[in-house]
Design a protein around this motif. Sequence first.
Motif, mmCIF file in Angstrom:
data_model
loop_
_atom_site.group_PDB
_atom_site.id
_atom_site.type_symbol
_atom_site.label_atom_id
_atom_site.label_comp_id
_atom_site.label_asym_id
_atom_site.label_seq_id
_atom_site.Cartn_x
_atom_site.Cartn_y
_atom_site.Cartn_z
ATOM 1 N N GLY A 179 0.783 -1.213 0.000
ATOM 2 C CA GLY A 179 0.000 0.000 0.000
ATOM 3 C C GLY A 179 0.819 1.268 0.000
ATOM 4 N N PHE A 180 0.093 2.363 0.180
ATOM 5 C CA PHE A 180 0.664 3.705 0.249
ATOM 6 C C PHE A 180 0.166 4.334 1.534
ATOM 7 N N TRP A 181 1.053 4.976 2.272
ATOM 8 C CA TRP A 181 0.736 5.558 3.560
ATOM 9 C C TRP A 181 1.164 7.017 3.554
ATOM 10 N N LEU A 182 0.287 7.892 4.012
ATOM 11 C CA LEU A 182 0.609 9.324 4.037
ATOM 12 C C LEU A 182 1.563 9.706 5.152
ATOM 13 N N GLY A 183 1.699 8.839 6.138
ATOM 14 C CA GLY A 183 2.607 9.098 7.249
ATOM 15 C C GLY A 183 1.865 9.149 8.570
ATOM 16 N N ASP A 184 2.624 8.962 9.645
ATOM 17 C CA ASP A 184 2.084 9.026 10.998
ATOM 18 C C ASP A 184 3.250 9.261 11.952
ATOM 19 N N ALA A 185 3.050 8.987 13.228
ATOM 20 C CA ALA A 185 4.106 9.213 14.211
ATOM 21 C C ALA A 185 5.315 8.296 13.990
ATOM 22 N N ASN A 186 5.092 7.118 13.417
ATOM 23 C CA ASN A 186 6.191 6.181 13.176
ATOM 24 C C ASN A 186 6.940 6.450 11.882
ATOM 25 N N VAL A 187 6.222 6.851 10.871
ATOM 26 C CA VAL A 187 6.804 7.147 9.559
ATOM 27 C C VAL A 187 6.295 8.525 9.171
ATOM 28 N N ASP A 188 7.167 9.519 9.245
ATOM 29 C CA ASP A 188 6.711 10.906 9.147
ATOM 30 C C ASP A 188 6.650 11.481 7.738
ATOM 31 N N MET A 189 6.683 10.631 6.735
ATOM 32 C CA MET A 189 6.530 11.114 5.361
ATOM 33 C C MET A 189 5.810 10.060 4.525
ATOM 34 N N PRO A 190 5.216 10.463 3.408
ATOM 35 C CA PRO A 190 4.506 9.495 2.555
ATOM 36 C C PRO A 190 5.444 8.385 2.071
ATOM 37 N N ALA A 191 4.905 7.162 2.053
ATOM 38 C CA ALA A 191 5.731 6.011 1.685
ATOM 39 C C ALA A 191 4.875 4.890 1.111
ATOM 40 N N PHE A 192 5.489 4.094 0.262
ATOM 41 C CA PHE A 192 4.930 2.821 -0.149
ATOM 42 C C PHE A 192 5.398 1.813 0.900
ATOM 43 N N PHE A 193 4.541 0.831 1.206
ATOM 44 C CA PHE A 193 4.922 -0.134 2.237
ATOM 45 C C PHE A 193 4.490 -1.538 1.846
ATOM 46 N N VAL A 194 5.141 -2.501 2.476
ATOM 47 C CA VAL A 194 4.763 -3.909 2.373
ATOM 48 C C VAL A 194 4.802 -4.455 3.793
ATOM 49 N N LEU A 195 3.680 -5.033 4.206
ATOM 50 C CA LEU A 195 3.525 -5.547 5.559
ATOM 51 C C LEU A 195 3.227 -7.042 5.495
ATOM 52 N N PRO A 196 4.130 -7.875 6.037
ATOM 53 C CA PRO A 196 3.865 -9.318 6.024
ATOM 54 C C PRO A 196 2.930 -9.726 7.152
ATOM 55 N N TYR A 197 2.117 -10.726 6.886
ATOM 56 C CA TYR A 197 1.315 -11.380 7.920
ATOM 57 C C TYR A 197 1.689 -12.850 7.901
ATOM 58 N N PRO A 198 1.990 -13.501 8.991
ATOM 59 C CA PRO A 198 2.101 -12.876 10.304
ATOM 60 C C PRO A 198 3.283 -11.918 10.326
ATOM 61 N N PHE A 199 3.276 -11.013 11.321
ATOM 62 C CA PHE A 199 4.377 -10.051 11.444
ATOM 63 C C PHE A 199 5.692 -10.795 11.632
ATOM 64 N N ILE A 200 6.730 -10.253 11.047
ATOM 65 C CA ILE A 200 8.063 -10.847 11.161
ATOM 66 C C ILE A 200 8.955 -9.793 11.800
ATOM 67 N N ASN A 201 9.213 -9.944 13.072
ATOM 68 C CA ASN A 201 9.999 -8.946 13.809
ATOM 69 C C ASN A 201 11.457 -9.369 13.929
ATOM 70 N N LYS A 202 12.062 -9.587 12.801
ATOM 71 C CA LYS A 202 13.498 -9.843 12.753
ATOM 72 C C LYS A 202 14.040 -9.137 11.524
ATOM 73 N N GLU A 203 15.321 -9.021 11.441
ATOM 74 C CA GLU A 203 15.939 -8.294 10.334
ATOM 75 C C GLU A 203 15.729 -9.046 9.024
ATOM 76 N N LEU A 204 15.148 -8.372 8.040
ATOM 77 C CA LEU A 204 14.913 -8.983 6.734
ATOM 78 C C LEU A 204 15.497 -8.153 5.596
ATOM 79 N N ASP A 205 16.437 -7.269 5.921
ATOM 80 C CA ASP A 205 17.109 -6.565 4.828
ATOM 81 C C ASP A 205 17.845 -7.598 3.993
ATOM 82 N N SER A 206 17.922 -7.358 2.722
ATOM 83 C CA SER A 206 18.513 -8.316 1.811
ATOM 84 C C SER A 206 19.132 -7.569 0.639
#
Length: 101
Positions: free
Chosen positions: A4-31
């Motif tokens: 999706g696309f997000w206009l921003g909030d307290a966590n991400v303070d500028m507009p951004a495209f995002f990808v959110l996995p389900y279930p949440f994966i709270n480990k480093e996934l940079d590649s």
Amino acid sequence: MEYGFWLGDANVDMPAFFVLPYPFINKELDSTRLKPADAYFDASLSEYFLMADKVAGAPDRTIAMQEFFRSTFDILSEELSWPDCSYYFTPLDMPGQQAEK
């Protein structure tokens, strides 16, 4: 996965495209497979981000977004152990349609 696309909030303070996995994966996934170079994974939010200003400044905005969404899909489908996903990318082939008058 949610894309999706997000206009921003307290966590991400500028507009951004995002990808959110389900279930949440709270480990480093940079590649090194993550594209374009400005995209990143935030483990604390369990989300991939590509800031809108980076897309706007890309030589080809469409390719930048496609690379982001495809590379995150490839990384996450592997991480989540999804079986063969290659057919997801088979183009739909529909015969030409003629409108009745």
